[in-house]
Design an enzyme around this catalytic site. Sequence first.
Site: not given
Length: 608
Positions: A485, A101-102, A481, A2, A27, A504, A603, A75, A488
Site C-alpha cells: 500500500k 483489449n488484450g 500488504e 485497456c 483502469r 540475520h 486496476k 494502456w 503503490e
Amino acid sequence: MCGIVGYVGGQSAAPILLDGLKKLEYRGYDSAGIAALHDGTITLRKVTGRIANLCALTEDGKTVPGTVGIGHTRWATHGAPTDQNAHPHTSNDGRFAVVHNGIIENHLQLRDELQKKGYHFESETDTEVIVHLLEHYYRGDLKTAVLKVTARLQGSYALGILCADAPDQLLAVREASPLLIGVGIGSNYFASDVTALVAHTRNIISLEDGELAILTADDVSVFDCAGRPVQKSISRITWDVQAAEKGGYAHFMLKEMMEQPAAVEATLSPRIRNDAVCLDEITLSDETIRSFRKIVITACGSAYYAGCAGRYAIEHLCRVPVQVELASELRYNNPMIDGETLLIVLSQSGETADTIAALKECKQRGASVLAVVNVVGSTIARLADDVLYTWAGPEIAVATTKGYTTQLAVLYLFALYAAHVRGTIDEPTYAKLVRTLRSAPSGMQQALDLNPKIPKLAKKYHRSPSIFFIGRNTDYAVALEGALKMKEISYLHAEAYAAGELKHGTIALIHDGQPVIALCCNPAIAAKTMSNIIEVKARGAEVLAVAVRGTQEIASVADDLIFIPRMEPLFAAIVEIVPLQLLAYHVAKENGCDIDKPKNLAKSVTVE
Ligand code: AGP
C-alpha cells in the site's frame, strides 16, 4: 489496462462513447480514441494523454457524427503511447475500425503475412493486424469475415468492430479479455466493465470466450466461434452510478476504505446463521472437503497477501497444509497439484491474466478450484468449479482496500466451514470463532475512527526514503500488504520483513531515524516482536507500533503507537491492516500523489 466501449442507437454516439471512456479511466491508460459511422464514412479521432484531450479534440463529440461507434482507452503494451498507436485502428480501405483489449501473441507473423500481401501498417501495435485481416477476408458478410479473422488470432482479445457497410451494426468478440453487453431500450452497448454501462442500463449479458455478439439498436444476437446462435441470459446489475462515484470523499480509495465495515458485513452476514457458517453457493461436498490433502492459494499483488494472511486461519483450523503461491510463479513451477488438492484463487477483478493462467494450469492437473472474486461473472468466476463472491461493490481505486479485506473475510469463513466439516474444531470453539468473526466489521470501524490521528504520523514519515514494516506470523502477512500500500500510492520505498529475521543481515540497514512500522497484534508473540523493536531502536530506528488494546507495555519501547481493538489473532489481519491503509493514504496525500490512479499501475492487469 485497456478499456473498450461501443454504442448503437438513436442518439449521437460520440458523447456517449466519451462518457463511457471516462468511467473506464480508473483502469489506467495513456491514450484514447473514438470512431463513429455516418453516411458510409467512419470518422476517427484519437490522441495520447487523458480523455480530456479527446474531448477537446472533438468538442465533446460534436465533431464526430454518427449513431453507431466505438471507443478505447489504451494502456501501452506493444508500441509507445502515441497518436498513431492509439485505438481505434482502421483498415487501408477505410471500411473497418477496431478497438481491442488484450494481446495478439502471433501478431508479428500476421503483420509479416499482411505486409507481403500489400497492406500498409500505420502503428507499432499488435492490434492493427486485426483490421487488415478483416479487409482481407471480407466478401460482404461481416460475421463470416470476423469469424475467419478470429480463427487466425492467438492470444487474448475483447474486440469492438465497426463496418462502413453495416451502418446499423456493431460487433463485439471476446477471447480471454472481459467484455460485457449492455441491453438498452432502443440502444445497445458493449464495454470492458460494468461501470461504463450502468448509467445507461442495468441489464447485462456476459460474453464467454469465443463468443461474438452482433448489436443493433433493437437487438443483440450472440454466436459461438462456429457461427451458431447462442442463447444468453440477462443479469441485472444492482450497483448504482453513485456507488461507482466518490460519494463526497476526496478519493475513491478513501471512500472504499470507509466502506470496508459495510463490505465485510455484506460478505459475512448472508453466510452466517445461528453461529454457523453456511456456504450454500458452493457445490463442494463434505466428503470432497474431507478428502483434500493440500490447499494451494494462488493470486497476485494484494490478493496474494490476503492469501498469506488467510492461510494461518485455514491451516490452524483445518489441519491441512496450505501453500500460498504467486500466480505468476506457480504456472511455471511444474506444481505438485492433483485431484486431492483444493486450489483457492483470489482476485478482486477476476480478470488478472497471471491468475487466470495459474487457474487453468492447476485445473488441468485435477485440482478442485474455488474462486474468491468481487466481480460477478468475471473470467475467473466462470472458469472455477465454485465461486464465493466478495460483496465489496465496485472498487475503483487502483490500490485495493475493501477488495483485500473482503477476501480475508471469505477465507476466514471458509476456514471455519471446512474445519467444521473436517471435524478438526469442536462445537463450542466453532461457535465462538464464528461470533468473533461476526464482530470484525465493528473492529474495522473502530480502527477507521483512528483516521483523524493518522495525518500527524504521515507528516513525520512522508519524506522518508524507505520504511520497514516488520511482524511475525499473521503480523508479517499484514506487513506485506502494508508495505505494498505504501509503495503503490506514495511511491516511497517500503519493505516488509519477518521481525525475527532482521538480525540475520537486514538489520545492517537500520540507521538513525530509519522509520520502522512494527506490527504487534498477537499477544501470544508480542514479547518476541517487542524484543525486535528494542533491537532496531538500539540502532537508531524510529518505531511506530501497531498493537491491540491491553498490551500497554509496548508504549515503553515504541516512539509512536496505534492501538486497535483486540481481535482473535487468526482473524486480526482484517482489522490490523486498516491503520496501515490509512497511513499509506495520508503519506501519499502529503506527497501530492495521484492516489486513485498511481503512475504505471492498472486496476486489473489483464496482460501477462
Ligand atoms: C493492489 O492494491 C494492486 N491493485 C494489485 O496488487 C492487485 O491486488 C493485483 O493486481 C491483483 O488484482 P486482482 O485482485 O484483481 O486479481
